[in-house]
Enzyme design. Structure first.
Site, PDB file in Angstrom:
ATOM      1  N   SER A 126      34.223  51.394  -0.810  1.00  0.00           N
ATOM      2  CA  SER A 126      34.929  52.551  -1.652  1.00  0.00           C
ATOM      3  C   SER A 126      34.405  52.183  -2.721  1.00  0.00           C
ATOM      4  CB  SER A 126      36.413  52.006  -1.652  1.00  0.00           C
ATOM      5  OG  SER A 126      37.063  52.338  -2.618  1.00  0.00           O
ATOM      6  N   TYR A 147      43.317  45.626  -2.618  1.00  0.00           N
ATOM      7  CA  TYR A 147      42.297  46.588  -2.030  1.00  0.00           C
ATOM      8  C   TYR A 147      40.964  46.440  -2.948  1.00  0.00           C
ATOM      9  CZ  TYR A 147      40.335  51.133  -0.073  1.00  0.00           C
ATOM     10  OH  TYR A 147      39.644  52.093   0.468  1.00  0.00           O
TER      11      TYR A 147
END
Ligand code: NAD
Length: 253
Positions: free
Chosen positions: A138, A151
């Site tokens: 990501s 995350y």
């Protein structure tokens, strides 16, 4: 070795979003597919939509389940030539509310899952001297974002794993890369928008606009765009791309 004519590609989290789009793109390029995911019904319907794909229900955080899933995939389509570690989840919380349970669960699915799958797939790739591993990281693996510290840490870890493993496989015909998308129009983002409307005063349109604003192009990225990059990384023309963490962000980074 060169790319097998009909390589066997295993995609985790292949039942929806980016994973399903990747599975489609690889199938269009001639690959035989195994789809691994937690939600058996979703995986089965995705496999049916693709055609000749093997659906396997497994949790990527469970080592024994991953071992069994790879055995089942190999029993159907033979050794795995391409691994797409895509399964992931993006829970959000301010750091003060990020307890050890949230932290461990987030690292387990986004980082340890990819580690377990790479360990399961790599021996054959090294033996056959051809393989492709693409980890779906990501932009949160390349920069910090507020309220998703677990995350961000997991995706930064996944980028680190990618870069390190790529050094080990470089002389053996196996490339290991990561893609780092910004906000992509999938269920994860739908959930993020729902969470924002619940936890803030933002309505849905404003919450969506606040996410879109991260992308200098002022839009959400499509799962197809991410899938096209991954499919290219799995081809022969990408043989020199190794250890890369490729932003797909419209210029955010
Ligand atoms: P998604 O929710 O559609 O896909 C995630 C998939 O992973 C689902 O099919 C889910 O069932 C599966 N999954 C979750 N936990 C699992 C587990 N423990 N075991 C097996 N399968 C599991 O959302 P998506 O956006 O397609 O996400 C795919 C990947 O892309 C994730 O790794 C996510 O972090 C990453 N990503 C998404 C975005 C975005 O904006 N959508 C941006 C950057 C990166």
């Amino acid at each position: 070795m060169t790319r097998p004519e009909r390589p066997h590609a295993l995609v985790t989290g292949g039942g929806s979003g980016i994973g399903l789009a990747v599975a489609r793109a690889l199938a269009e390029g001639g690959a035989r597919l195994s789809l691994v995911g937690r939600d058996a019904a979703k995986i089965a319907s995705a496999a049916k939509a693709i055609g000749d794909a093997c659906p396997i229900s497994a949790d990527v955080t469970d080592e024994a389940a991953i071992h069994a899933a790879f055995e089942a995939a190999r029993a159907t389509h033979g050794p795995i030539d391409i691994l797409i570690s895509n399964a992931g989840a993006a829970p959000s919380a301010p750091f003060r509310d990020t307890d050890l349970t949230l932290w461990n669960a987030t690292l387990a699915v986004n980082l340890t899952g990819a580690f377990l799958c790479a360990r399961a797939a790599l021996p054959h790739m090294l033996q056959s001297k051809w393989g492709r591993i693409v980890n779906v990281a990501s932009v949160a693996g390349l920069k910090g974002y507020a309220y998703v510290s677990a995350y961000c840490a997991a995706k930064h870890g996944l980028v680190g794993l990618t870069r390190a493993l790529a050094q080990e496989t470089a002389k053996h015909g196996v490339t290991v890369n990561a893609v780092c998308p910004g906000y992509v129009e999938t269920e994860i983002v739908t959930e993020s928008i729902a969470r924002l409307t619940r936890k803030t005063t933002l309505d849905e349109t404003t919450a969506r606009a606040s996410l879109v604003a991260f992308n200098p192009q002022g839009r959400m990225i499509s799962a197809r765009e991410v899938a096209a990059m991954i499919a290219w990384l799995c081809g022969e023309d990408a043989a020199a791309i190794n250890g890369a963490a490729i932003p797909i962000t419209g210029g955010e980074i």
